[in-house]
Design a protein around this motif. Structure first.
Motif, PDB file in Angstrom:
ATOM      1  N   PRO A 200       9.096   3.717 -14.791  1.00  0.00           N
ATOM      2  CA  PRO A 200      10.425   3.139 -14.514  1.00  0.00           C
ATOM      3  C   PRO A 200      11.274   4.013 -13.593  1.00  0.00           C
ATOM      4  CG  PRO A 200       9.897   2.950 -16.845  1.00  0.00           C
ATOM      5  CD  PRO A 200       8.852   3.832 -16.242  1.00  0.00           C
ATOM      6  N   LEU A 201      11.164   5.337 -13.764  1.00  0.00           N
ATOM      7  CA  LEU A 201      11.961   6.235 -12.925  1.00  0.00           C
ATOM      8  C   LEU A 201      11.538   6.158 -11.460  1.00  0.00           C
ATOM      9  CD1 LEU A 201      12.217   9.429 -15.183  1.00  0.00           C
ATOM     10  CD2 LEU A 201      14.076   7.882 -14.547  1.00  0.00           C
ATOM     11  N   VAL A 202      10.225   6.227 -11.199  1.00  0.00           N
ATOM     12  CA  VAL A 202       9.765   6.232  -9.812  1.00  0.00           C
ATOM     13  C   VAL A 202       9.976   4.866  -9.168  1.00  0.00           C
ATOM     14  CG1 VAL A 202       7.330   5.642 -10.292  1.00  0.00           C
ATOM     15  CG2 VAL A 202       7.920   6.964  -8.256  1.00  0.00           C
ATOM     16  N   ILE A 203       9.839   3.798  -9.925  1.00  0.00           N
ATOM     17  CA  ILE A 203      10.069   2.459  -9.377  1.00  0.00           C
ATOM     18  C   ILE A 203      11.535   2.287  -8.992  1.00  0.00           C
ATOM     19  CG2 ILE A 203      10.115   0.002  -9.959  1.00  0.00           C
ATOM     20  CD1 ILE A 203       7.532   0.515 -11.587  1.00  0.00           C
TER      21      ILE A 203
ATOM     22  N   LEU B 136       0.840  -1.201   0.000  1.00  0.00           N
ATOM     23  CA  LEU B 136       0.000   0.000   0.000  1.00  0.00           C
ATOM     24  C   LEU B 136       0.872   1.246   0.000  1.00  0.00           C
ATOM     25  CD1 LEU B 136      -2.755   1.386   0.214  1.00  0.00           C
ATOM     26  CD2 LEU B 136      -2.605   1.113   2.719  1.00  0.00           C
ATOM     27  N   TYR B 137       1.926   1.219   0.811  1.00  0.00           N
ATOM     28  CA  TYR B 137       2.867   2.334   0.891  1.00  0.00           C
ATOM     29  C   TYR B 137       3.528   2.583  -0.461  1.00  0.00           C
ATOM     30  CZ  TYR B 137       7.079   4.862   2.448  1.00  0.00           C
ATOM     31  OH  TYR B 137       8.098   5.779   2.602  1.00  0.00           O
ATOM     32  N   GLN B 138       3.940   1.505  -1.127  1.00  0.00           N
ATOM     33  CA  GLN B 138       4.585   1.644  -2.434  1.00  0.00           C
ATOM     34  C   GLN B 138       3.607   2.150  -3.483  1.00  0.00           C
ATOM     35  OE1 GLN B 138       7.760   1.456  -3.109  1.00  0.00           O
ATOM     36  NE2 GLN B 138       8.348   0.790  -1.063  1.00  0.00           N
ATOM     37  N   PHE B 139       2.383   1.634  -3.476  1.00  0.00           N
ATOM     38  CA  PHE B 139       1.373   2.056  -4.457  1.00  0.00           C
ATOM     39  C   PHE B 139       1.086   3.549  -4.332  1.00  0.00           C
ATOM     40  CE2 PHE B 139      -3.091   2.936  -5.463  1.00  0.00           C
ATOM     41  CZ  PHE B 139      -3.145   2.505  -6.787  1.00  0.00           C
ATOM     42  N   ILE B 140       0.879   4.001  -3.109  1.00  0.00           N
ATOM     43  CA  ILE B 140       0.599   5.421  -2.897  1.00  0.00           C
ATOM     44  C   ILE B 140       1.810   6.260  -3.275  1.00  0.00           C
ATOM     45  CG2 ILE B 140       0.114   7.158  -1.130  1.00  0.00           C
ATOM     46  CD1 ILE B 140      -1.638   5.055   0.253  1.00  0.00           C
ATOM     47  N   GLY B 141       3.000   5.784  -2.918  1.00  0.00           N
ATOM     48  CA  GLY B 141       4.214   6.520  -3.257  1.00  0.00           C
ATOM     49  C   GLY B 141       4.429   6.646  -4.754  1.00  0.00           C
ATOM     50  N   ILE B 142       4.143   5.575  -5.490  1.00  0.00           N
ATOM     51  CA  ILE B 142       4.367   5.586  -6.936  1.00  0.00           C
ATOM     52  C   ILE B 142       3.344   6.459  -7.656  1.00  0.00           C
ATOM     53  CG2 ILE B 142       4.226   4.140  -9.020  1.00  0.00           C
ATOM     54  CD1 ILE B 142       5.543   1.892  -7.336  1.00  0.00           C
ATOM     55  N   PHE B 143       2.080   6.306  -7.317  1.00  0.00           N
ATOM     56  CA  PHE B 143       1.034   6.933  -8.117  1.00  0.00           C
ATOM     57  C   PHE B 143       0.511   8.260  -7.561  1.00  0.00           C
ATOM     58  CE2 PHE B 143       0.789   2.497  -9.499  1.00  0.00           C
ATOM     59  CZ  PHE B 143       0.801   2.678 -10.872  1.00  0.00           C
TER      60      PHE B 143
ATOM     61  N   ILE C 247       6.464  14.979 -12.755  1.00  0.00           N
ATOM     62  CA  ILE C 247       5.802  15.694 -13.856  1.00  0.00           C
ATOM     63  C   ILE C 247       5.317  14.715 -14.914  1.00  0.00           C
ATOM     64  CG2 ILE C 247       6.210  17.265 -15.784  1.00  0.00           C
ATOM     65  CD1 ILE C 247       5.737  18.635 -13.121  1.00  0.00           C
ATOM     66  N   LEU C 248       6.133  13.728 -15.247  1.00  0.00           N
ATOM     67  CA  LEU C 248       5.722  12.735 -16.237  1.00  0.00           C
ATOM     68  C   LEU C 248       4.446  12.019 -15.808  1.00  0.00           C
ATOM     69  CD1 LEU C 248       9.244  11.279 -17.055  1.00  0.00           C
ATOM     70  CD2 LEU C 248       7.722  12.358 -18.730  1.00  0.00           C
ATOM     71  N   LEU C 249       4.393  11.611 -14.540  1.00  0.00           N
ATOM     72  CA  LEU C 249       3.234  10.855 -14.073  1.00  0.00           C
ATOM     73  C   LEU C 249       2.006  11.731 -13.885  1.00  0.00           C
ATOM     74  CD1 LEU C 249       4.930   8.340 -11.622  1.00  0.00           C
ATOM     75  CD2 LEU C 249       3.852   7.842 -13.804  1.00  0.00           C
ATOM     76  N   VAL C 250       2.185  12.956 -13.414  1.00  0.00           N
ATOM     77  CA  VAL C 250       1.002  13.806 -13.249  1.00  0.00           C
ATOM     78  C   VAL C 250       0.414  14.178 -14.609  1.00  0.00           C
ATOM     79  CG1 VAL C 250       2.079  16.120 -13.225  1.00  0.00           C
ATOM     80  CG2 VAL C 250       0.017  15.686 -11.895  1.00  0.00           C
ATOM     81  N   MET C 251       1.259  14.309 -15.632  1.00  0.00           N
ATOM     82  CA  MET C 251       0.740  14.560 -16.979  1.00  0.00           C
ATOM     83  C   MET C 251      -0.030  13.331 -17.474  1.00  0.00           C
ATOM     84  SD  MET C 251       1.412  17.643 -17.875  1.00  0.00           S
ATOM     85  CE  MET C 251       1.129  17.560 -19.645  1.00  0.00           C
TER      86      MET C 251
ATOM     87  N   ILE D 106      15.792  12.420  -9.831  1.00  0.00           N
ATOM     88  CA  ILE D 106      14.713  11.677 -10.494  1.00  0.00           C
ATOM     89  C   ILE D 106      13.354  12.246 -10.119  1.00  0.00           C
ATOM     90  CG2 ILE D 106      13.526   9.434 -10.546  1.00  0.00           C
ATOM     91  CD1 ILE D 106      16.233   8.090 -10.349  1.00  0.00           C
ATOM     92  N   TYR D 107      13.219  12.659  -8.852  1.00  0.00           N
ATOM     93  CA  TYR D 107      11.899  13.000  -8.314  1.00  0.00           C
ATOM     94  C   TYR D 107      11.130  14.039  -9.141  1.00  0.00           C
ATOM     95  CZ  TYR D 107       8.263  14.696  -5.203  1.00  0.00           C
ATOM     96  OH  TYR D 107       7.055  15.085  -4.691  1.00  0.00           O
ATOM     97  N   PRO D 108      11.684  15.224  -9.418  1.00  0.00           N
ATOM     98  CA  PRO D 108      10.879  16.224 -10.125  1.00  0.00           C
ATOM     99  C   PRO D 108      10.459  15.787 -11.522  1.00  0.00           C
ATOM    100  CG  PRO D 108      13.166  16.928  -9.973  1.00  0.00           C
ATOM    101  CD  PRO D 108      13.026  15.732  -9.092  1.00  0.00           C
ATOM    102  N   PHE D 109      11.267  14.951 -12.159  1.00  0.00           N
ATOM    103  CA  PHE D 109      10.943  14.544 -13.526  1.00  0.00           C
ATOM    104  C   PHE D 109       9.924  13.404 -13.555  1.00  0.00           C
ATOM    105  CE2 PHE D 109      15.075  16.630 -13.790  1.00  0.00           C
ATOM    106  CZ  PHE D 109      14.789  17.594 -14.754  1.00  0.00           C
TER     107      PHE D 109
END
Length: 438
Positions: free
Chosen positions: A290-293, A60-67, A330-334, A324-327
């Motif tokens: 891939p970046l966030v994982i 659950l922690y990983q899912f919330i963190g990724i998405f 932005i990729l995922l929020v788009m 990695i974080y800022p990129f």
């Protein structure tokens, strides 16, 4: 829009863009997923599960963190940026200056932020920060989108550099502290520099990196009466709103500038073709996931506990993985935004979308409601569930709040033009009581 003036009246409700309200509503509910641990979890309570794949809380922690982590605040910031242009849209050319109205609006938002943090006692609040950013953002309202979007990579790099400088300052103090502690344990007479190192690290523990005993004391404070909780949280809120504000502004401002650009380009209003939105989805998720994982795996491997974090700090002068974080965000929020816009345009779950629109139209009221409900549920002067629930259990509370707001918001808007706080904010902005009931 030089020397704009306007009649003292808000934008008509018919001019609202439902897709933007829907995105705002989704982001608002998503932000609760990120905020609720701050209301409910003790320092370092994540260590129990965040590095244990056999624990369901880990996934659950990983899912919330990724998405969701960072993405919801990014989406909210983008929509806030678009709101600048929505606010000044369809204004007349006589009467009170648009500039004065806008800055009055931001002043009241800033004041609401102070009330939110110092009376309701939510130190993770964003209204104060958004008001400050909004005051700066207005100056860029006429800049072409192709220049606005450069704010994101520029701020990402600058923030990384600034963060690295701050990190290295803390690291130097940590290394000096370790050496002084070693000398003290060997019964050596400490130098003035070593005594200073002990004092400086203790200040860092009090304000940024609590030790284990501090963590226990903090939990005890959070489970106490209002006065005790306030005396603990208010200095933290004050530091965030003053000492750390120059570091906090740039990230949120960049997201708002991106929102301005995306609004001008028609992305946030659903004006793009479905094919273009699908392209954004493929690029956003194809590169972002891939970046966030990888970043999460890196954190899993290197930052399992407080002690591991401190040891890593002593060893590594620059955390390049932080780039990695800022990129990825932005990729995922788009990708998220494009997916939601396509879903809205398809009409497949129109009932849910309409409810998200209502939540978004009452975002101010609903956001403050999150804090009122959570503080009264978790803090000591309320039901005192702070540090009492498992990680997955706090999301039952979040889900209940979601259901409540998805049901109540459309019902409220059947009878009223705005949420109560939206109405108050408008009335204060235009210095005139606005219509409330339909």
């Amino acid at each position: 829009m030089s020397s704009e003036t306007t009649a003292v009246a808000p934008v008509a409700e018919s001019s609202r863009i439902a897709i933007i309200d829907m995105l705002r509503g989704f982001a608002l509910l998503g932000i609760l997923l990120m905020n609720i641990p701050g209301f409910s979890m003790a320092d370092y309570s994540f260590e129990v599960f965040k590095n244990d794949p056999d624990n369901p809380n880990f996934w659950l922690y990983q899912f919330i963190g990724i998405f969701f982590e960072g993405k919801m605040r990014a989406m909210f910031g983008m929509v806030f940026g678009a709101g600048v242009l929505l606010f000044i849209a369809n204004k007349g050319t006589k009467g009170t200056s648009v500039h004065a109205l806008y800055y009055r609006r931001m002043f009241w938002l800033l004041l609401f932020g102070l009330i939110h943090s110092h009376l309701i006692l939510w130190i993770g609040e964003i209204l104060y920060l958004y008001a400050v950013c909004g005051m700066i953002l207005y100056l860029f309202r006429n800049v072409p989108p192709k220049y606005l979007v450069w704010a994101v990579p520029i701020v990402a790099v600058v923030s990384f550099v600034a963060g690295t400088i701050q990190y290295q300052d803390i690291r130097e103090k940590r290394i000096a502290y370790v050496e002084a502690t070693k000398a003290k344990s060997q019964n050596q007479t400490l130098t003035a520099a070593q005594n200073k190192a002990l004092t400086e690290w203790r200040e860092i523990e009090k304000t940024m990196i609590p030790n284990r005993e501090d963590a226990k004391a903090n939990t005890k404070k959070m489970k106490s009466d209002y006065s005790t909780v306030a005396s603990y949280l208010r200095p933290i809120a004050f530091d965030i709103q003053t000492k750390y504000l120059p570091f906090e502004v740039w990230d949120s401002l960049a997201l708002m500038l991106l929102g301005l650009a995306l609004f001008k380009w028609g992305f946030l209003t659903g004006a793009w073709s479905n094919k273009d939105y699908w392209t954004v989805i493929k690029i956003g998720y194809g590169l972002g996931l891939p970046l966030v994982i990888y970043a999460n795996y890196y954190a899993f491997y290197h930052f399992s506990t407080l002690e591991a974090n401190l040891a890593r700090m002593e060893q590594v002068p620059i955390n390049w993985v932080n780039l990695i974080y800022p990129f990825q965000r932005i990729l995922l929020v788009m990708g998220h935004a494009a997916s939601l816009i396509l879903l809205y345009k398809s009409g497949v779950v129109q009932g849910l979308m309409n409810r998200l629109v209502a939540v978004g139209r009452m975002a101010f009221t609903n956001y403050i409601s999150h804090s009122v409900i959570c503080t009264l549920f978790f803090f000591g002067y309320g039901l005192n569930y702070f540090a009492e629930l498992e990680f997955y259990q706090i999301y039952f509370v979040a889900f209940a709040i979601w259901v409540f707001q998805l049901i109540i918001s459309p019902i409220w808007l059947k009878y009223f033009l705005f949420g109560p706080l939206e109405w108050l904010w408008r009335s204060l902005t235009y210095w005139k009581l606005q219509p409330f009931k339909k």
